[in-house]
Design an enzyme around this catalytic site. Sequence first.
Site, PDB file in Angstrom:
ATOM      1  N   ASP A 175       0.812  -1.211   0.000  1.00 22.62           N
ATOM      2  CA  ASP A 175       0.000   0.000   0.000  1.00 22.62           C
ATOM      3  C   ASP A 175       0.852   1.270   0.000  1.00 22.62           C
ATOM      4  O   ASP A 175       1.534   1.548   0.985  1.00 22.62           O
ATOM      5  CB  ASP A 175      -0.903  -0.031   1.250  1.00 22.62           C
ATOM      6  CG  ASP A 175      -1.819   1.168   1.321  1.00 22.62           C
ATOM      7  OD1 ASP A 175      -2.017   1.827   0.283  1.00 22.62           O
ATOM      8  OD2 ASP A 175      -2.329   1.446   2.409  1.00 22.62           O
ATOM      9  N   ASP A 372      -1.336   6.690  -6.398  1.00 24.43           N
ATOM     10  CA  ASP A 372      -1.654   5.672  -5.397  1.00 24.43           C
ATOM     11  C   ASP A 372      -1.806   4.302  -6.047  1.00 24.43           C
ATOM     12  O   ASP A 372      -2.372   4.183  -7.127  1.00 24.43           O
ATOM     13  CB  ASP A 372      -2.957   6.078  -4.683  1.00 24.43           C
ATOM     14  CG  ASP A 372      -3.326   5.113  -3.573  1.00 24.43           C
ATOM     15  OD1 ASP A 372      -2.412   4.655  -2.868  1.00 24.43           O
ATOM     16  OD2 ASP A 372      -4.521   4.823  -3.409  1.00 24.43           O
TER      17      ASP A 372
END
Length: 492
Positions: A175, A372
């Site tokens: 992540d 992201d």
Amino acid sequence: MAKMWLLLRLFIFAFLFTFPFVHSRPSPQSYKTTILNVSASIQNTFNLLSLHPKTTQAFTEQEHSFGSVDSPSSKLSLQLQTRTSVWGTSQTDYKSLILARLERDSARVRSLSTRLDLAIKRVSKSDLRPLDNGLEFQPEDLEGPIVSGSSQGSGEYFSRVGIGNPPSQVYMVLDTGSDVNWLQCAPCSDCYQQADPIFEPTSSSSYSPLTCDTKQCKSLDESDCRNGTCLYEVSYGDGSYTVGDFATETITLGSAKVNNLAIGCGHTNEGLFVGAAGLLGLGGGSLSFPSQINATSFSYCLVDRDSDAASTLEFDSPFPQNVVTASLLRNPELDTFYYLGLTGLSVGGKLLSIPESAFKIDETGNGGIIIDSGTAITRLQTDTYNSLRDAFVKGTQNLVSTSGMSLFDTCYDLSSKSSVQVPTVSFHFADGKSLRLPPKNYLIPVDSSGTFCFAFAPTTSSLSIIGNVQQQGTRVSFDLVNSLVGFSPDKC
Ligand SMILES: *[C@@H]1O[C@H](CO)[C@@H](O)[C@H](O)[C@H]1NC(C)=O
Ligand SMILES: *[C@@H]1O[C@H](CO)[C@@H](O)[C@H](O)[C@H]1NC(C)=O
Ligand SMILES: *[C@@H]1O[C@H](CO)[C@@H](O)[C@H](O)[C@H]1NC(C)=O
């Protein structure tokens, strides 16, 4: 006369088809349209549904082949896999799968903007509600607007990582939107279901709890001290959270070992991390995995989520040459996110008129655009999105439009086509650099029968996000020393 016509037509034909190649280095503006292979995208939707979760035997084989890769221990590289390639899917049709993904995606975006809101509004750590000393954290103690914990699970990309000594192999979510590494630990006061056995700190000789006076403990946003040892807490704003002991452990990636990595040993964990044992934080904060190993760079390639191909996450490999680069910016209010120096967008080779402020971080820490790995669909401020969408719609008037779906307001019925011509879409960065997206990264199937949607969405948050659908098939390299992000198309 007929012959003349034929010659003339031949001439025009030849002219049209050779013209684009006359200039050896055409400017991005000359790429007005591009071809989307509709059949190939539809075929992928069928392939995906027939993927089966890997069996235990497949895990073992994969570890074997990966472990035998002869990589020098200084170079860390690990295999990245998509959610569906690891876990398969319980959906029986592509449309339900997409709807589930988009719902997860909204939860993800909410959790990122919550993170930013907390960072901006947080004046000092002492403003935080004190946690009950000596007691197990309770979910009620968690900060921030927490949305239902029944979201479909976080994480789109996974890696197999060894934890402890001797190493236990587990799946971890990767992540870029968070920093703290953690995994579920025995004894569980509350653990969600995971595929691998729960980690037993007592059976690892390298497990060592951190005391409260350590730099790592003090770097936590939310921590507590119990009998001198450090407790951590991370909540993701989408209902997921983890609470437990903050410790150091040995992590094995392929043939490389990292000792004394600060990692949360979570005894109370909620949220469906899709059966993964925990999470490796790749954010920009001091507790993230790249920061702790003092990585000068890292790069990942996000393979098409509808394929079962694997790719790699690499640390400290040389920054690629001759790639499109953008500046990597930081928000003084929050060091986790990777902001990009995006200056504009173009459709059909034409730069849209968007104020530069649309992509800038303002003095309060609002605004800006981050890149992201965990968000699927690129989110843009509403006005920016509308300009982009309007230009795309203008360039696709020859296509049959159909009703919108979920996040998407611009969809087409391409069921009668095997390929279509669509306007190019490019991101523009400083110094005239631009990244032209492959058409399958912005016109995506939402079912198996030929409905495709324009894969961007508006956001009411000030924070814009470049999502992984737009990054597919591109190696994204983060040069943490020179603050650059590089994009290498077709380098997975
Ligand atoms: C589209 O992709 C398929 C493979 O999925 C390939 O056979 C076909 O040649 C491609 N069509 C074009 C126009 O590139
Ligand atoms: C703290 O340590 C003392 C003595 O080592 C022990 O009796 C007590 O149970 C510990 N408290 C907690 C909450 O772990
Ligand atoms: C990273 O750098 C810090 C400070 O220079 C040092 O204390 C630490 O041991 C380094 N970590 C690794 C894994 O090299």
